[in-house]
Design a protein around this motif. Structure first.
Motif, mmCIF file in Angstrom:
data_model
loop_
_atom_site.group_PDB
_atom_site.id
_atom_site.type_symbol
_atom_site.label_atom_id
_atom_site.label_comp_id
_atom_site.label_asym_id
_atom_site.label_seq_id
_atom_site.Cartn_x
_atom_site.Cartn_y
_atom_site.Cartn_z
ATOM 1 N N GLN A 1 0.824 -1.205 0.000
ATOM 2 C CA GLN A 1 0.000 0.000 0.000
ATOM 3 C C GLN A 1 0.860 1.257 0.000
ATOM 4 O O GLN A 1 0.528 2.245 -0.650
ATOM 5 N N SER A 2 1.954 1.216 0.718
ATOM 6 C CA SER A 2 2.860 2.375 0.739
ATOM 7 C C SER A 2 3.441 2.630 -0.641
ATOM 8 O O SER A 2 3.542 3.777 -1.087
ATOM 9 N N LEU A 3 3.811 1.545 -1.336
ATOM 10 C CA LEU A 3 4.328 1.685 -2.692
ATOM 11 C C LEU A 3 3.257 2.244 -3.616
ATOM 12 O O LEU A 3 3.528 3.119 -4.447
ATOM 13 N N ALA A 4 2.038 1.758 -3.468
ATOM 14 C CA ALA A 4 0.936 2.222 -4.298
ATOM 15 C C ALA A 4 0.677 3.712 -4.087
ATOM 16 O O ALA A 4 0.484 4.473 -5.050
ATOM 17 N N ILE A 5 0.678 4.139 -2.837
ATOM 18 C CA ILE A 5 0.468 5.555 -2.527
ATOM 19 C C ILE A 5 1.590 6.404 -3.118
ATOM 20 O O ILE A 5 1.349 7.493 -3.659
ATOM 21 N N ALA A 6 2.810 5.906 -3.046
ATOM 22 C CA ALA A 6 3.947 6.640 -3.596
ATOM 23 C C ALA A 6 3.814 6.795 -5.107
ATOM 24 O O ALA A 6 4.090 7.873 -5.663
ATOM 25 N N VAL A 7 3.376 5.739 -5.789
ATOM 26 C CA VAL A 7 3.209 5.794 -7.243
ATOM 27 C C VAL A 7 2.154 6.828 -7.619
ATOM 28 O O VAL A 7 2.358 7.658 -8.511
ATOM 29 N N GLY B 1 -9.948 2.105 2.712
ATOM 30 C CA GLY B 1 -9.597 2.955 3.839
ATOM 31 C C GLY B 1 -8.560 4.011 3.506
ATOM 32 O O GLY B 1 -8.371 4.960 4.279
ATOM 33 N N ILE B 2 -7.877 3.860 2.379
ATOM 34 C CA ILE B 2 -6.916 4.854 1.916
ATOM 35 C C ILE B 2 -7.506 5.692 0.794
ATOM 36 O O ILE B 2 -7.411 6.929 0.797
ATOM 37 N N ALA B 3 -8.143 5.026 -0.174
ATOM 38 C CA ALA B 3 -8.661 5.724 -1.352
ATOM 39 C C ALA B 3 -9.746 6.733 -1.001
ATOM 40 O O ALA B 3 -9.742 7.869 -1.496
ATOM 41 N N TYR C 1 2.658 10.444 -9.578
ATOM 42 C CA TYR C 1 1.893 10.745 -10.788
ATOM 43 C C TYR C 1 1.188 12.098 -10.658
ATOM 44 O O TYR C 1 1.242 12.929 -11.569
ATOM 45 N N LEU C 2 0.523 12.323 -9.526
ATOM 46 C CA LEU C 2 -0.200 13.576 -9.324
ATOM 47 C C LEU C 2 0.753 14.765 -9.249
ATOM 48 O O LEU C 2 0.452 15.847 -9.770
ATOM 49 N N ALA C 3 1.899 14.570 -8.603
ATOM 50 C CA ALA C 3 2.880 15.650 -8.524
ATOM 51 C C ALA C 3 3.401 16.012 -9.914
ATOM 52 O O ALA C 3 3.555 17.193 -10.253
ATOM 53 N N GLY C 4 3.662 14.985 -10.732
ATOM 54 C CA GLY C 4 4.113 15.243 -12.099
ATOM 55 C C GLY C 4 3.043 15.934 -12.928
ATOM 56 O O GLY C 4 3.349 16.826 -13.732
#
Length: 219
Positions: free
Chosen positions: A12-18, A67-69, A22-25
Protein backbone atom coordinates in the motif's frame (compact mmCIF):
# COMPACT_ATOMS: atom_id res chain seq x y z
CA UNK A 1 -7.12 -7.04 -12.65
CA UNK A 2 -3.76 -8.17 -11.30
CA UNK A 3 -2.18 -6.07 -8.61
CA UNK A 4 1.17 -4.50 -9.41
CA UNK A 5 1.91 -3.60 -5.80
CA UNK A 6 0.36 -6.41 -3.79
CA UNK A 7 -1.41 -6.21 -0.45
CA UNK A 8 -0.05 -5.41 2.98
CA UNK A 9 1.42 -2.22 4.43
CA UNK A 10 4.49 -2.21 2.15
CA UNK A 11 2.40 -2.78 -0.95
CA UNK A 12 0.00 0.00 0.00
CA UNK A 13 2.86 2.38 0.74
CA UNK A 14 4.33 1.69 -2.69
CA UNK A 15 0.94 2.22 -4.30
CA UNK A 16 0.47 5.56 -2.53
CA UNK A 17 3.95 6.64 -3.60
CA UNK A 18 3.21 5.79 -7.24
CA UNK A 19 -0.07 7.73 -7.23
CA UNK A 20 1.56 10.65 -5.40
CA UNK A 21 4.39 10.86 -7.93
CA UNK A 22 1.89 10.75 -10.79
CA UNK A 23 -0.20 13.58 -9.32
CA UNK A 24 2.88 15.65 -8.52
CA UNK A 25 4.11 15.24 -12.10
CA UNK A 26 0.69 16.16 -13.45
CA UNK A 27 0.53 19.33 -11.36
CA UNK A 28 4.08 20.29 -12.34
CA UNK A 29 3.21 19.83 -16.01
CA UNK A 30 0.06 21.96 -15.61
CA UNK A 31 2.08 24.77 -14.03
CA UNK A 32 4.63 24.53 -16.84
CA UNK A 33 1.88 24.75 -19.47
CA UNK A 34 0.35 27.73 -17.66
CA UNK A 35 3.70 29.52 -17.59
CA UNK A 36 4.51 28.70 -21.22
CA UNK A 37 1.07 29.65 -22.60
CA UNK A 38 -0.43 32.10 -20.09
CA UNK A 39 -3.03 33.28 -22.59
CA UNK A 40 -4.47 29.75 -22.88
CA UNK A 41 -5.94 29.46 -19.39
CA UNK A 42 -8.11 26.47 -20.31
CA UNK A 43 -5.19 24.27 -21.33
CA UNK A 44 -3.64 23.81 -17.90
CA UNK A 45 -7.03 23.25 -16.28
CA UNK A 46 -8.07 20.63 -18.82
CA UNK A 47 -4.70 18.94 -18.50
CA UNK A 48 -5.35 18.45 -14.78
CA UNK A 49 -8.97 17.49 -15.50
CA UNK A 50 -8.08 14.78 -18.01
CA UNK A 51 -4.91 13.67 -16.28
CA UNK A 52 -6.69 13.09 -12.97
CA UNK A 53 -9.00 10.44 -14.44
CA UNK A 54 -6.37 7.69 -14.90
CA UNK A 55 -5.59 7.89 -11.17
CA UNK A 56 -8.60 5.62 -10.70
CA UNK A 57 -7.03 3.07 -13.03
CA UNK A 58 -3.78 3.30 -11.09
CA UNK A 59 -5.66 2.73 -7.84
CA UNK A 60 -7.39 -0.27 -9.41
CA UNK A 61 -4.16 -1.82 -10.74
CA UNK A 62 -2.35 -1.19 -7.46
CA UNK A 63 -5.35 -2.39 -5.41
CA UNK A 64 -5.39 0.60 -3.10
CA UNK A 65 -7.64 -0.16 -0.16
CA UNK A 66 -10.91 1.62 0.54
CA UNK A 67 -9.60 2.95 3.84
CA UNK A 68 -6.92 4.85 1.92
CA UNK A 69 -8.66 5.72 -1.35
CA UNK A 70 -11.82 7.21 0.16
CA UNK A 71 -10.18 9.58 2.70
CA UNK A 72 -7.62 10.62 0.08
CA UNK A 73 -10.36 11.54 -2.41
CA UNK A 74 -12.27 13.44 0.28
CA UNK A 75 -9.11 15.35 1.24
CA UNK A 76 -8.42 16.27 -2.40
CA UNK A 77 -12.02 17.49 -2.73
CA UNK A 78 -11.55 19.70 0.33
CA UNK A 79 -8.31 21.08 -1.11
CA UNK A 80 -10.01 21.86 -4.42
CA UNK A 81 -12.77 23.66 -2.54
CA UNK A 82 -10.17 25.78 -0.75
CA UNK A 83 -8.39 26.44 -4.04
CA UNK A 84 -11.70 27.46 -5.61
CA UNK A 85 -12.26 29.95 -2.83
CA UNK A 86 -8.76 31.41 -2.57
CA UNK A 87 -7.25 30.71 -6.04
CA UNK A 88 -4.03 29.31 -4.62
CA UNK A 89 -3.27 27.48 -7.87
CA UNK A 90 -4.78 29.42 -10.79
CA UNK A 91 -3.54 26.78 -13.25
CA UNK A 92 -6.16 24.42 -11.82
CA UNK A 93 -9.05 26.79 -11.18
CA UNK A 94 -8.88 29.97 -13.24
CA UNK A 95 -11.39 29.57 -16.10
CA UNK A 96 -12.84 33.07 -16.35
CA UNK A 97 -16.44 31.99 -15.78
CA UNK A 98 -18.63 30.89 -12.84
CA UNK A 99 -17.83 27.22 -12.28
CA UNK A 100 -17.70 24.75 -9.41
CA UNK A 101 -16.41 22.02 -11.73
CA UNK A 102 -13.21 21.13 -9.90
CA UNK A 103 -15.01 20.76 -6.58
CA UNK A 104 -17.83 18.75 -8.18
CA UNK A 105 -15.26 16.53 -9.91
CA UNK A 106 -13.59 15.65 -6.62
CA UNK A 107 -16.95 15.13 -4.93
CA UNK A 108 -18.10 12.74 -7.67
CA UNK A 109 -14.94 10.63 -7.34
CA UNK A 110 -15.39 10.52 -3.57
CA UNK A 111 -19.02 9.44 -3.87
CA UNK A 112 -18.24 6.80 -6.49
CA UNK A 113 -15.52 5.38 -4.25
CA UNK A 114 -17.95 5.35 -1.32
CA UNK A 115 -20.55 3.51 -3.39
CA UNK A 116 -18.48 0.99 -5.34
CA UNK A 117 -14.89 0.67 -4.11
CA UNK A 118 -13.41 -1.93 -4.13
CA UNK A 119 -16.30 -4.26 -5.06
CA UNK A 120 -17.01 -2.65 -8.45
CA UNK A 121 -13.94 -0.68 -9.54
CA UNK A 122 -15.10 -0.70 -13.18
CA UNK A 123 -18.15 1.40 -12.22
CA UNK A 124 -15.87 3.96 -10.61
CA UNK A 125 -13.52 3.95 -13.61
CA UNK A 126 -16.38 4.31 -16.09
CA UNK A 127 -17.92 7.28 -14.31
CA UNK A 128 -14.63 9.09 -13.75
CA UNK A 129 -13.15 8.46 -17.21
CA UNK A 130 -16.30 9.62 -18.95
CA UNK A 131 -16.00 12.95 -17.18
CA UNK A 132 -12.22 13.16 -17.50
CA UNK A 133 -12.05 12.61 -21.24
CA UNK A 134 -15.56 13.51 -22.37
CA UNK A 135 -15.70 16.90 -20.69
CA UNK A 136 -11.98 17.43 -21.22
CA UNK A 137 -12.19 16.92 -24.97
CA UNK A 138 -15.36 18.99 -25.15
CA UNK A 139 -13.57 21.91 -23.53
CA UNK A 140 -10.53 21.64 -25.80
CA UNK A 141 -12.24 20.79 -29.09
CA UNK A 142 -15.34 22.91 -28.60
CA UNK A 143 -13.68 26.24 -29.50
CA UNK A 144 -12.07 24.60 -32.58
CA UNK A 145 -15.10 22.78 -34.00
CA UNK A 146 -18.05 24.62 -35.47
CA UNK A 147 -21.18 23.00 -34.01
CA UNK A 148 -24.65 24.06 -32.82
CA UNK A 149 -24.64 25.82 -29.46
CA UNK A 150 -27.21 27.28 -27.11
CA UNK A 151 -27.49 29.09 -23.81
CA UNK A 152 -28.64 27.43 -20.58
CA UNK A 153 -28.93 29.58 -17.45
CA UNK A 154 -26.65 32.09 -19.12
CA UNK A 155 -23.96 29.49 -19.82
CA UNK A 156 -23.04 28.79 -23.45
CA UNK A 157 -23.36 25.10 -24.24
CA UNK A 158 -22.00 23.09 -27.16
CA UNK A 159 -21.73 19.35 -27.88
CA UNK A 160 -18.38 19.22 -29.67
CA UNK A 161 -16.03 16.57 -28.28
CA UNK A 162 -18.24 15.20 -25.52
CA UNK A 163 -19.61 12.22 -27.42
CA UNK A 164 -16.32 10.93 -28.73
CA UNK A 165 -14.65 11.44 -25.36
CA UNK A 166 -17.38 9.58 -23.51
CA UNK A 167 -17.29 6.69 -25.93
CA UNK A 168 -13.53 6.36 -25.70
CA UNK A 169 -13.71 6.45 -21.90
CA UNK A 170 -16.19 3.59 -21.84
CA UNK A 171 -13.98 1.44 -24.03
CA UNK A 172 -10.94 2.26 -21.90
CA UNK A 173 -12.80 1.39 -18.70
CA UNK A 174 -13.77 -2.15 -19.67
CA UNK A 175 -12.22 -3.15 -22.98
CA UNK A 176 -14.35 -4.41 -25.88
CA UNK A 177 -17.90 -4.34 -24.48
CA UNK A 178 -20.21 -7.32 -24.62
CA UNK A 179 -23.26 -5.07 -24.81
CA UNK A 180 -22.53 -2.40 -27.41
CA UNK A 181 -26.08 -1.03 -27.26
CA UNK A 182 -25.72 -0.35 -23.53
CA UNK A 183 -22.44 1.47 -24.14
CA UNK A 184 -24.07 3.68 -26.75
CA UNK A 185 -26.96 4.48 -24.40
CA UNK A 186 -24.57 5.42 -21.59
CA UNK A 187 -22.55 7.57 -23.98
CA UNK A 188 -25.65 9.41 -25.19
CA UNK A 189 -26.80 9.90 -21.61
CA UNK A 190 -23.42 11.34 -20.61
CA UNK A 191 -23.55 13.79 -23.51
CA UNK A 192 -27.08 14.85 -22.56
CA UNK A 193 -26.22 15.40 -18.91
CA UNK A 194 -23.13 17.39 -19.90
CA UNK A 195 -25.30 19.71 -21.93
CA UNK A 196 -27.98 20.16 -19.28
CA UNK A 197 -25.63 21.05 -16.44
CA UNK A 198 -24.44 24.57 -15.69
CA UNK A 199 -21.67 25.98 -13.48
CA UNK A 200 -19.62 22.81 -13.87
CA UNK A 201 -22.13 20.64 -12.00
CA UNK A 202 -22.05 18.10 -14.83
CA UNK A 203 -18.78 17.02 -13.18
CA UNK A 204 -21.01 15.62 -10.45
CA UNK A 205 -24.08 14.44 -12.35
CA UNK A 206 -22.34 12.67 -15.26
CA UNK A 207 -19.92 10.45 -13.26
CA UNK A 208 -22.55 9.48 -10.69
CA UNK A 209 -25.26 8.57 -13.21
CA UNK A 210 -22.85 6.72 -15.51
CA UNK A 211 -21.25 4.89 -12.58
CA UNK A 212 -24.63 3.85 -11.17
CA UNK A 213 -25.89 2.62 -14.55
CA UNK A 214 -22.62 0.89 -15.29
CA UNK A 215 -22.92 -1.07 -12.05
CA UNK A 216 -26.33 -2.30 -13.22
CA UNK A 217 -25.37 -3.05 -16.83
CA UNK A 218 -22.03 -4.69 -16.03
CA UNK A 219 -22.22 -5.90 -12.41
Amino acid sequence: MVSAAGSGPQGQSLAIAVVGLYLAGLLALALLVRRRWPEQREWSRKLVHMGSGPVVLLAWVLQIERGIALPAAAAVTLLTALNHRFRLLPAVEDVGRPSYGTVAYGASITLLLALFWPAQPAAVAAGVLVMAFGDGLAGLLGPLVRSPSWSLLGILQGPAGAGSGSGLAHWAAAGPPQAAAAILVLTALAVGLEQLSAYGLDNLSVPLVVGLLWSLVRP
